[in-house]
Design a protein around this motif. Structure first.
Motif, PDB file in Angstrom:
ATOM      1  N   ILE A  27       0.845  -1.196   0.000  1.00  0.00           N
ATOM      2  CA  ILE A  27       0.000   0.000   0.000  1.00  0.00           C
ATOM      3  C   ILE A  27       0.883   1.250   0.000  1.00  0.00           C
ATOM      4  CG2 ILE A  27      -1.716   1.312   1.314  1.00  0.00           C
ATOM      5  CD1 ILE A  27      -2.850  -1.330   2.295  1.00  0.00           C
ATOM      6  N   ASP A  28       1.965   1.230   0.799  1.00  0.00           N
ATOM      7  CA  ASP A  28       2.932   2.333   0.754  1.00  0.00           C
ATOM      8  C   ASP A  28       3.386   2.583  -0.680  1.00  0.00           C
ATOM      9  OD1 ASP A  28       2.895   2.555   3.514  1.00  0.00           O
ATOM     10  OD2 ASP A  28       4.827   1.572   3.821  1.00  0.00           O
ATOM     11  N   GLN A  29       3.709   1.500  -1.383  1.00  0.00           N
ATOM     12  CA  GLN A  29       4.260   1.643  -2.733  1.00  0.00           C
ATOM     13  C   GLN A  29       3.305   2.404  -3.638  1.00  0.00           C
ATOM     14  OE1 GLN A  29       7.241   0.925  -3.369  1.00  0.00           O
ATOM     15  NE2 GLN A  29       7.554   0.540  -5.532  1.00  0.00           N
ATOM     16  N   ALA A  30       2.028   2.091  -3.556  1.00  0.00           N
ATOM     17  CA  ALA A  30       1.045   2.771  -4.398  1.00  0.00           C
ATOM     18  C   ALA A  30       0.818   4.204  -3.954  1.00  0.00           C
ATOM     19  CB  ALA A  30      -0.281   2.013  -4.374  1.00  0.00           C
ATOM     20  N   ILE A  31       0.739   4.424  -2.637  1.00  0.00           N
ATOM     21  CA  ILE A  31       0.342   5.731  -2.128  1.00  0.00           C
ATOM     22  C   ILE A  31       1.485   6.730  -2.145  1.00  0.00           C
ATOM     23  CG2 ILE A  31      -0.623   6.979  -0.144  1.00  0.00           C
ATOM     24  CD1 ILE A  31      -2.568   5.092  -1.632  1.00  0.00           C
ATOM     25  N   TRP A  32       2.712   6.297  -1.752  1.00  0.00           N
ATOM     26  CA  TRP A  32       3.791   7.282  -1.683  1.00  0.00           C
ATOM     27  C   TRP A  32       5.190   6.752  -1.983  1.00  0.00           C
ATOM     28  CZ3 TRP A  32       7.717   6.434   1.829  1.00  0.00           C
ATOM     29  CH2 TRP A  32       7.452   5.541   2.880  1.00  0.00           C
ATOM     30  N   ALA A  33       5.450   5.462  -1.722  1.00  0.00           N
ATOM     31  CA  ALA A  33       6.831   5.000  -1.703  1.00  0.00           C
ATOM     32  C   ALA A  33       7.430   4.748  -3.081  1.00  0.00           C
ATOM     33  CB  ALA A  33       6.950   3.728  -0.860  1.00  0.00           C
ATOM     34  N   ALA A  34       6.607   4.651  -4.120  1.00  0.00           N
ATOM     35  CA  ALA A  34       7.143   4.371  -5.450  1.00  0.00           C
ATOM     36  C   ALA A  34       8.170   5.409  -5.878  1.00  0.00           C
ATOM     37  CB  ALA A  34       6.014   4.300  -6.473  1.00  0.00           C
ATOM     38  N   ASP A  35       8.011   6.658  -5.424  1.00  0.00           N
ATOM     39  CA  ASP A  35       8.947   7.710  -5.830  1.00  0.00           C
ATOM     40  C   ASP A  35       9.324   8.643  -4.677  1.00  0.00           C
ATOM     41  OD1 ASP A  35       6.471   8.844  -5.560  1.00  0.00           O
ATOM     42  OD2 ASP A  35       6.311   9.573  -7.617  1.00  0.00           O
ATOM     43  N   ASN A  36       9.048   8.234  -3.445  1.00  0.00           N
ATOM     44  CA  ASN A  36       9.386   9.074  -2.289  1.00  0.00           C
ATOM     45  C   ASN A  36      10.047   8.265  -1.184  1.00  0.00           C
ATOM     46  OD1 ASN A  36       8.143  11.883  -2.751  1.00  0.00           O
ATOM     47  ND2 ASN A  36       6.470  10.516  -3.314  1.00  0.00           N
ATOM     48  N   SER A  37      10.762   7.212  -1.538  1.00  0.00           N
ATOM     49  CA  SER A  37      11.321   6.308  -0.551  1.00  0.00           C
ATOM     50  C   SER A  37      12.804   6.589  -0.348  1.00  0.00           C
ATOM     51  CB  SER A  37      11.089   4.855  -0.980  1.00  0.00           C
ATOM     52  OG  SER A  37      11.410   3.963   0.059  1.00  0.00           O
ATOM     53  N   GLU A  38      13.465   5.668   0.340  1.00  0.00           N
ATOM     54  CA  GLU A  38      14.898   5.722   0.575  1.00  0.00           C
ATOM     55  C   GLU A  38      15.488   4.373   0.191  1.00  0.00           C
ATOM     56  OE1 GLU A  38      16.585   8.281   1.387  1.00  0.00           O
ATOM     57  OE2 GLU A  38      15.067   9.695   2.121  1.00  0.00           O
ATOM     58  N   PRO A  39      16.785   4.326  -0.146  1.00  0.00           N
ATOM     59  CA  PRO A  39      17.371   3.066  -0.645  1.00  0.00           C
ATOM     60  C   PRO A  39      17.186   1.872   0.283  1.00  0.00           C
ATOM     61  CG  PRO A  39      18.851   4.907  -1.080  1.00  0.00           C
ATOM     62  CD  PRO A  39      17.723   5.456  -0.252  1.00  0.00           C
ATOM     63  N   GLU A  40      17.305   2.071   1.598  1.00  0.00           N
ATOM     64  CA  GLU A  40      17.192   0.929   2.506  1.00  0.00           C
ATOM     65  C   GLU A  40      15.788   0.336   2.476  1.00  0.00           C
ATOM     66  OE1 GLU A  40      18.217  -0.316   7.155  1.00  0.00           O
ATOM     67  OE2 GLU A  40      18.413   1.774   6.500  1.00  0.00           O
ATOM     68  N   TYR A  41      14.772   1.185   2.430  1.00  0.00           N
ATOM     69  CA  TYR A  41      13.395   0.695   2.367  1.00  0.00           C
ATOM     70  C   TYR A  41      13.126   0.049   1.010  1.00  0.00           C
ATOM     71  CZ  TYR A  41       8.310   0.629   3.181  1.00  0.00           C
ATOM     72  OH  TYR A  41       7.002   0.252   3.347  1.00  0.00           O
ATOM     73  N   GLU A  42      13.649   0.644  -0.055  1.00  0.00           N
ATOM     74  CA  GLU A  42      13.475   0.064  -1.381  1.00  0.00           C
ATOM     75  C   GLU A  42      14.086  -1.340  -1.456  1.00  0.00           C
ATOM     76  OE1 GLU A  42      15.321   2.916  -3.881  1.00  0.00           O
ATOM     77  OE2 GLU A  42      13.687   4.394  -3.693  1.00  0.00           O
ATOM     78  N   GLU A  43      15.255  -1.509  -0.854  1.00  0.00           N
ATOM     79  CA  GLU A  43      15.894  -2.828  -0.845  1.00  0.00           C
ATOM     80  C   GLU A  43      15.074  -3.829  -0.047  1.00  0.00           C
ATOM     81  OE1 GLU A  43      20.164  -4.940   0.351  1.00  0.00           O
ATOM     82  OE2 GLU A  43      19.792  -2.839   0.843  1.00  0.00           O
ATOM     83  N   PHE A  44      14.546  -3.377   1.091  1.00  0.00           N
ATOM     84  CA  PHE A  44      13.703  -4.240   1.907  1.00  0.00           C
ATOM     85  C   PHE A  44      12.473  -4.697   1.117  1.00  0.00           C
ATOM     86  CE2 PHE A  44       9.925  -4.399   4.693  1.00  0.00           C
ATOM     87  CZ  PHE A  44      10.252  -5.504   5.451  1.00  0.00           C
ATOM     88  N   LEU A  45      11.847  -3.781   0.374  1.00  0.00           N
ATOM     89  CA  LEU A  45      10.683  -4.152  -0.431  1.00  0.00           C
ATOM     90  C   LEU A  45      11.050  -5.182  -1.482  1.00  0.00           C
ATOM     91  CD1 LEU A  45       8.717  -0.837  -1.021  1.00  0.00           C
ATOM     92  CD2 LEU A  45       8.679  -2.379   0.921  1.00  0.00           C
ATOM     93  N   ARG A  46      12.154  -4.959  -2.179  1.00  0.00           N
ATOM     94  CA  ARG A  46      12.560  -5.910  -3.218  1.00  0.00           C
ATOM     95  C   ARG A  46      12.814  -7.299  -2.634  1.00  0.00           C
ATOM     96  NH1 ARG A  46      15.509  -1.350  -5.078  1.00  0.00           N
ATOM     97  NH2 ARG A  46      17.384  -2.086  -3.991  1.00  0.00           N
ATOM     98  N   ASP A  47      13.376  -7.344  -1.436  1.00  0.00           N
ATOM     99  CA  ASP A  47      13.646  -8.634  -0.796  1.00  0.00           C
ATOM    100  C   ASP A  47      12.363  -9.313  -0.321  1.00  0.00           C
ATOM    101  OD1 ASP A  47      16.334  -8.241  -1.194  1.00  0.00           O
ATOM    102  OD2 ASP A  47      16.759  -7.580   0.856  1.00  0.00           O
ATOM    103  N   SER A  48      11.328  -8.524  -0.014  1.00  0.00           N
ATOM    104  CA  SER A  48      10.071  -9.069   0.511  1.00  0.00           C
ATOM    105  C   SER A  48       9.121  -9.525  -0.587  1.00  0.00           C
ATOM    106  CB  SER A  48       9.372  -8.021   1.382  1.00  0.00           C
ATOM    107  OG  SER A  48      10.179  -7.632   2.478  1.00  0.00           O
ATOM    108  N   VAL A  49       9.209  -8.916  -1.764  1.00  0.00           N
ATOM    109  CA  VAL A  49       8.260  -9.175  -2.849  1.00  0.00           C
ATOM    110  C   VAL A  49       8.147 -10.658  -3.212  1.00  0.00           C
ATOM    111  CG1 VAL A  49       7.867  -8.818  -5.330  1.00  0.00           C
ATOM    112  CG2 VAL A  49       8.323  -6.867  -3.854  1.00  0.00           C
ATOM    113  N   PRO A  50       9.249 -11.413  -3.301  1.00  0.00           N
ATOM    114  CA  PRO A  50       9.116 -12.814  -3.738  1.00  0.00           C
ATOM    115  C   PRO A  50       8.224 -13.670  -2.843  1.00  0.00           C
ATOM    116  CG  PRO A  50      11.401 -12.105  -3.889  1.00  0.00           C
ATOM    117  CD  PRO A  50      10.667 -11.028  -3.160  1.00  0.00           C
TER     118      PRO A  50
END
Length: 373
Positions: A231-254
């Protein structure tokens, strides 16, 4: 919600079917598992897992739902063996091709996830548990409560991601989404009330450790696999995040359902809802609201949504701080790989985003504020 399988494994009817299934005849062994864990009896766990491993022909005859149920029950033994020290695959190598095939058939990672441990887990006397402690049952039920709301929330987020921010339906969609997130707050309140930090940190956390499977390190069932972050990704995080959170999301997606992985891909690299709102206000917020009367209700609804998300994350951070306190913890980070510091950073990012909705500013200034937060 569909996937490459053509079915929705997260739907209520499918979930009900999966909970009833016992393709490995594992009801009895899963009850015994609690006693093996209490005694740290690795030989008994290994023998039980070996006895449950189905043949290739048996797996070929399973429905997709039966494949999910089989992965659920094998996973309980994988996590139990690892909790007591050894990697499970070298002890029961014959389970490897079965896990790989079950993962392929279900279009998920080749081990159990939080979906298997909670939502696809039977309730009542057949419930699969590592310890049998009532606190474990409350933790499982809290996540079970969340998934139907999360499923609806993600579909609403998809509609929001394509809706005009000044459209009258935007505010209504956002309010509906907020209601589902509020249900998640109720679920985490149950955890605060019913599950002690000591029980989680010292009694349960060890069962969610990663295992190595065919050269790949796979996380165990984890709260991070309940993707509020999507939900974060859709609402704000797609273009307002930080590298550490982005990496965490990529690791969680699978570890997500196939449909949810599709949504992550769809929302990555495109303007988030908050960014589109800021751009709609432009350099003349008052003029934008005069031209687009629906803009202010949309802004207020989005601000409410973000406040509820912050409340949820605050509750989660409070739990994590206690469970991973240096004097209590056995592990430095959560089973999904997130540290307490990362959870704190995510709250800070969400609060900074919420400030954009409280007082719309010119686009350039808004982004400057966001970067300096």
């Amino acid at each position: 919600m569909t996937s490459t399988l053509g079915i929705d494994l997260g739907s209520s009817p499918r979930t009900a079917v999966i909970r009833e299934l016992d393709p490995l005849a594992a009801d009895g062994p899963c009850l015994d598992l609690r006693h093996h864990n209490e005694r740290s009896d690795v030989p008994a766990l290994v023998a039980a897992l070996r006895a449950l491993v189905p043949s290739a022909d048996e797996v070929a005859g399973y429905s997709v739902e039966a494949c999910v149920a089989a992965m659920r029950d094998l996973g309980m033994f994988l996590g139990s063996i690892k909790r007591h020290g050894p990697e499970p695959l070298p002890l029961v190598p014959e389970v490897l091709p079965v896990l790989l095939e079950l993962g392929r058939r279900t279009d998920m990672v080749p081990r159990d996830t939080v979906h298997h441990y909670t939502n696809w887990n039977p309730t009542g006397g057949r419930q699969r548990m590592y310890t049998g402690d009532i606190q474990e049952a409350y933790l499982q039920e809290s996540v079970r409560m969340v998934f139907p709301h999360l499923r609806e929330a993600l579909e609403l987020a998809e509609r929001l991601s394509g809706a005009e921010v000044a459209d009258a339906k935007f505010a209504a969609l956002t309010e509906e989404l907020t209601g589902h997130v509020e249900a998640m707050v109720s679920a985490i309140d149950m955890v605060v009330a019913k599950v002690s930090p000591e029980f989680f940190a010292r009694g349960l956390r060890a069962y969610f450790e990663e295992i190595t499977l065919d050269g790949r390190v796979l996380l165990g069932p984890a709260a991070a696999q309940v993707p509020l972050w999507l939900i974060d990704q859709a609402i704000w995080a797609a273009d307002n995040s930080e590298p550490e959170y982005e990496e965490f999301l990529r690791d969680s997606v699978p570890y997500s359902l196939p449909r949810w992985r599709e949504l992550y891909d769809r929302w990555t690299g495109v303007p988030s809802v908050v960014t589109r709102l800021v751009e709609a206000y432009g350099d003349d917020p008052d003029g934008a609201e005069r031209r687009m009367p629906g803009l202010r209700p949309s802004t207020e609804a989005l601000a409410r949504l973000l406040r509820v998300i912050i409340v949820f994350r605050g509750r989660h951070l409070g739990i994590a701080r206690k469970a991973y306190d240096a004097d209590l913890r056995l592990y430095p980070v959560g089973s999904g790989g997130a540290s307490v510091d990362l959870l704190r950073q995510i709250i800070d990012l969400t609060r900074a985003t919420a400030r954009l909705t409280r007082r719309p500013a010119p686009s350039a200034a808004a982004h400057a504020e966001r970067r300096s937060a």
